[in-house]
Design an enzyme around this catalytic site. Structure first.
Site, PDB file in Angstrom:
ATOM      1  N   ARG A  58      52.871 -27.295   2.849  1.00 61.18           N
ATOM      2  CA  ARG A  58      51.743 -26.364   2.883  1.00 61.18           C
ATOM      3  C   ARG A  58      50.419 -27.123   2.844  1.00 61.18           C
ATOM      4  O   ARG A  58      49.499 -26.834   3.607  1.00 61.18           O
ATOM      5  CB  ARG A  58      51.843 -25.390   1.704  1.00 61.18           C
ATOM      6  CG  ARG A  58      50.760 -24.302   1.702  1.00 61.18           C
ATOM      7  CD  ARG A  58      51.003 -23.332   0.550  1.00 61.18           C
ATOM      8  NE  ARG A  58      49.903 -22.407   0.325  1.00 61.18           N
ATOM      9  CZ  ARG A  58      49.798 -21.205   0.908  1.00 61.18           C
ATOM     10  NH1 ARG A  58      50.697 -20.805   1.790  1.00 61.18           N
ATOM     11  NH2 ARG A  58      48.787 -20.403   0.617  1.00 61.18           N
ATOM     12  N   GLU A 173      48.726 -13.025  10.333  1.00 68.92           N
ATOM     13  CA  GLU A 173      49.831 -13.329   9.424  1.00 68.92           C
ATOM     14  C   GLU A 173      51.079 -12.679  10.009  1.00 68.92           C
ATOM     15  O   GLU A 173      51.114 -11.457  10.155  1.00 68.92           O
ATOM     16  CB  GLU A 173      49.480 -12.704   8.069  1.00 68.92           C
ATOM     17  CG  GLU A 173      50.380 -13.046   6.937  1.00 68.92           C
ATOM     18  CD  GLU A 173      50.157 -14.448   6.420  1.00 68.92           C
ATOM     19  OE1 GLU A 173      51.097 -15.254   6.572  1.00 68.92           O
ATOM     20  OE2 GLU A 173      49.080 -14.753   5.866  1.00 68.92           O
TER      21      GLU A 173
END
Length: 306
Positions: A58, A173
């Site tokens: 991430r 998203e």
């Protein structure tokens, strides 16, 4: 104000280095950008966190998508700063400066979620009529497939995103997709939404008028953490009745968590909420099991040639 003519558009992938749809699409478009070019629009594909992409993680030092605070953007220290803070400063120089007339008109920031959210557009301001009109256009273009709008302008829960350097930030998203994994259906869904978004900008620039319209949004209301013991260890899981039920109504008294010995913990809030980001893998470290939202309708003003 972009309401004249959005020309400078960027597409960010790899803000989180293990969210593979955006990483893959942006890498593809950096080799050949034909698919994202539109008349009168200069669309720049850009990998925001190359070190995290390389490691398929991430982030390296700190979450880039929380790093665009005034403090970070003006922090002295150069090479001593955390990698993502250095990166935020570089991105702000190229695509910002945040809040300035020189900033890019529109930035699309491509993300994946492990939650069962489907396609979600993230809006940072209910007063951004250009983005509201764009999102309305996208929703209509992909129907009967659904694309929901998540509005996060909560003073305590909103955060300083990479895309926030643009005049009109758009988060995209798409899930569910595990970290580090590429699923073809999720990849295609993201690609199609971006196609319609760029089409909208081209139509707007060509002088099309977009009349006033209503847009259903889900406004971020509250962050709900997992139940924990005195040492901060998680003692319950998302209840099976709630798991994968993003955007479905959660009513007071509904099962919310299940303890390891099988007891049910019920939702105690006031009134119906719509949970999302349920059991998102990346949010364990942020002490967040899901966020609650409230459904509302916003009215977007007419835009286009007066």
């Amino acid at each position: 104000d972009t309401s004249c003519h959005p020309e400078r558009v960027a597409i960010f992938g790899g803000t989180h280095g293990n969210e593979m749809s955006g990483v893959t699409l942006v890498n593809l478009w950096m080799k050949n950008s034909d698919e994202i070019q539109r008349k009168g629009v200069e669309a720049k594909p850009f990998i925001t966190n190359p070190k995290a992409v390389e490691k398929c993680t991430r982030y390296v030092d700190t979450d880039l998508n929380r790093a665009f605070t005034p403090e970070n953007l003006s922090a002295p220290g150069g090479d001593e700063l955390p990698y993502e803070v250095q990166r935020a400063q570089e991105i702000n120089k190229v695509f910002g400066p945040k809040g300035s007339p020189e900033a890019y008109d529109v930035i699309f920031d491509l993300h994946n979620t492990t939650s069962n959210m489907g396609c979600t557009l993230i809006l940072e301001s209910s007063k951004d009529h250009f983005n509201l009109q764009m999102m309305n256009y996208i929703k209509k273009a992909i129907a009967p497939a659904s694309c929901l709008v998540l509005l996060n302008e909560h003073p305590l829960l909103k955060y300083s995103t990479s895309r926030s350097v643009a005049k009109h930030p758009v988060g995209l998203e798409v899930g569910p997709q595990p970290q580090g994994v590429l699923r073809s259906n999720i990849f295609e869904a993201m690609r199609v939404i971006l196609k319609h978004a760029l089409d909208f900008i081209e139509l707007f620039n060509e002088g099309m008028e977009f009349p006033s319209c209503s847009v259903e949004v889900f406004r971020v209301s509250e962050r709900i953490d997992y139940p924990r013991d005195a040492n901060g260890n998680i003692i319950a899981m998302v209840h099976p009745n709630l798991q994968d039920c993003d955007w479905e109504p959660l009513n007071p008294g509904d099962p919310m968590f299940q303890t390891f010995d099988g007891k049910t913990i019920h939702y105690q809030g006031s009134g119906t909420v719509y949970p999302t980001f349920i059991n998102e893998a990346a949010y364990y470290e942020k002490q967040q099991a899901f966020v609650t939202t409230r459904r509302e309708t916003l009215v977007a003003s007419a835009i286009g040639k007066a």
